[in-house]
Scaffold this motif. Structure first.
Motif, PDB file in Angstrom:
ATOM      1  N   ILE A  20       0.852  -1.187   0.000  1.00 11.32           N
ATOM      2  CA  ILE A  20       0.000   0.000   0.000  1.00 11.32           C
ATOM      3  C   ILE A  20       0.890   1.240   0.000  1.00 11.32           C
ATOM      4  O   ILE A  20       1.875   1.313   0.722  1.00 11.32           O
ATOM      5  CB  ILE A  20      -0.937  -0.026   1.218  1.00 11.32           C
ATOM      6  CG1 ILE A  20      -1.908  -1.198   1.070  1.00 11.32           C
ATOM      7  CG2 ILE A  20      -1.686   1.295   1.360  1.00 11.32           C
ATOM      8  CD1 ILE A  20      -2.746  -1.463   2.290  1.00 11.32           C
ATOM      9  N   GLY A  21       0.561   2.200  -0.854  1.00 10.91           N
ATOM     10  CA  GLY A  21       1.340   3.427  -0.988  1.00 10.91           C
ATOM     11  C   GLY A  21       2.382   3.371  -2.088  1.00 10.91           C
ATOM     12  O   GLY A  21       2.963   4.390  -2.442  1.00 10.91           O
ATOM     13  N   GLU A  22       2.603   2.193  -2.659  1.00 11.75           N
ATOM     14  CA  GLU A  22       3.611   2.041  -3.718  1.00 11.75           C
ATOM     15  C   GLU A  22       3.070   2.538  -5.059  1.00 11.75           C
ATOM     16  O   GLU A  22       1.902   2.320  -5.387  1.00 11.75           O
ATOM     17  CB  GLU A  22       3.984   0.566  -3.837  1.00 11.75           C
ATOM     18  CG  GLU A  22       5.049   0.281  -4.869  1.00 11.75           C
ATOM     19  CD  GLU A  22       5.463  -1.186  -4.888  1.00 11.75           C
ATOM     20  OE1 GLU A  22       6.287  -1.516  -5.752  1.00 11.75           O
ATOM     21  OE2 GLU A  22       4.986  -1.974  -4.070  1.00 11.75           O
ATOM     22  N   GLU A  23       3.925   3.192  -5.829  1.00 12.66           N
ATOM     23  CA  GLU A  23       3.568   3.593  -7.191  1.00 12.66           C
ATOM     24  C   GLU A  23       3.817   2.419  -8.129  1.00 12.66           C
ATOM     25  O   GLU A  23       4.858   1.763  -8.041  1.00 12.66           O
ATOM     26  CB  GLU A  23       4.402   4.787  -7.644  1.00 12.66           C
ATOM     27  CG  GLU A  23       4.020   6.069  -6.961  1.00 12.66           C
ATOM     28  CD  GLU A  23       4.773   7.257  -7.545  1.00 12.66           C
ATOM     29  OE1 GLU A  23       5.564   7.092  -8.490  1.00 12.66           O
ATOM     30  OE2 GLU A  23       4.555   8.360  -7.041  1.00 12.66           O
ATOM     31  N   VAL A  24       2.845   2.157  -9.012  1.00 12.06           N
ATOM     32  CA  VAL A  24       2.943   1.061  -9.972  1.00 12.06           C
ATOM     33  C   VAL A  24       2.438   1.526 -11.326  1.00 12.06           C
ATOM     34  O   VAL A  24       1.787   2.562 -11.437  1.00 12.06           O
ATOM     35  CB  VAL A  24       2.114  -0.167  -9.509  1.00 12.06           C
ATOM     36  CG1 VAL A  24       2.679  -0.777  -8.243  1.00 12.06           C
ATOM     37  CG2 VAL A  24       0.648   0.195  -9.326  1.00 12.06           C
ATOM     38  N   LEU A  25       2.743   0.745 -12.347  1.00  9.82           N
ATOM     39  CA  LEU A  25       2.198   0.992 -13.678  1.00  9.82           C
ATOM     40  C   LEU A  25       1.097  -0.019 -13.961  1.00  9.82           C
ATOM     41  O   LEU A  25       1.240  -1.213 -13.679  1.00  9.82           O
ATOM     42  CB  LEU A  25       3.287   0.854 -14.740  1.00  9.82           C
ATOM     43  CG  LEU A  25       4.338   1.940 -14.773  1.00  9.82           C
ATOM     44  CD1 LEU A  25       5.398   1.605 -15.819  1.00  9.82           C
ATOM     45  CD2 LEU A  25       3.722   3.296 -15.059  1.00  9.82           C
ATOM     46  N   HIS A  26      -0.010   0.487 -14.516  1.00  9.77           N
ATOM     47  CA  HIS A  26      -1.127  -0.351 -14.946  1.00  9.77           C
ATOM     48  C   HIS A  26      -1.620   0.217 -16.266  1.00  9.77           C
ATOM     49  O   HIS A  26      -1.975   1.395 -16.344  1.00  9.77           O
ATOM     50  CB  HIS A  26      -2.236  -0.346 -13.905  1.00  9.77           C
ATOM     51  CG  HIS A  26      -3.469  -1.087 -14.317  1.00  9.77           C
ATOM     52  ND1 HIS A  26      -3.455  -2.420 -14.612  1.00  9.77           N
ATOM     53  CD2 HIS A  26      -4.742  -0.674 -14.483  1.00  9.77           C
ATOM     54  CE1 HIS A  26      -4.682  -2.801 -14.938  1.00  9.77           C
ATOM     55  NE2 HIS A  26      -5.468  -1.746 -14.874  1.00  9.77           N
ATOM     56  N   ASP A  27      -1.608  -0.597 -17.309  1.00  5.53           N
ATOM     57  CA  ASP A  27      -1.986  -0.137 -18.660  1.00  5.53           C
ATOM     58  C   ASP A  27      -1.184   1.088 -19.091  1.00  5.53           C
ATOM     59  O   ASP A  27      -1.708   2.002 -19.726  1.00  5.53           O
ATOM     60  CB  ASP A  27      -3.481   0.161 -18.742  1.00  5.53           C
ATOM     61  CG  ASP A  27      -4.328  -1.093 -18.684  1.00  5.53           C
ATOM     62  OD1 ASP A  27      -3.807  -2.179 -19.026  1.00  5.53           O
ATOM     63  OD2 ASP A  27      -5.512  -0.997 -18.309  1.00  5.53           O
ATOM     64  N   GLY A  28       0.100   1.128 -18.699  1.00  9.79           N
ATOM     65  CA  GLY A  28       0.974   2.222 -19.106  1.00  9.79           C
ATOM     66  C   GLY A  28       0.794   3.517 -18.340  1.00  9.79           C
ATOM     67  O   GLY A  28       1.411   4.526 -18.667  1.00  9.79           O
TER      68      GLY A  28
END
Length: 81
Positions: A20-28
């Motif tokens: 929780i709180g982490e930045e991620v990529l989803h669909d670019g």
């Protein structure tokens, strides 16, 4: 009497673990994980800000990608000499 086992904050999928709180990529697109669904099927609630307002999506761990630009070292700084 035994206490229920507490799950760790991150859920692993393959080699990746997300918290929780982490930045991620989803669909670019870049999102922040705001919630982990505690029961199967494990999904993450993702949030991001757009010019039209907040955008919320749900995704499985196998649909997310780590932000490698933060974790991959680069040799882009000139040497001092």
């Amino acid at each position: 009497m035994s206490l229920p086992r507490r799950e760790p904050r991150g859920v692993g999928y393959g080699m990746a673990t997300f918290t929780i709180g982490e930045e991620v990529l989803h669909d670019g697109r870049r999102y922040v994980i705001t919630l982990k669904q505690p029961l199967p099927p494990y999904r993450y609630r993702l949030a991001r800000t757009t010019s039209a307002g907040p955008e919320i999506h749900w995704a499985r761990a196998d649909e997310l990608h780590k932000m490698v630009s933060y974790t991959t070292p680069r040799a882009d700084t000139p040497a001092r000499g």
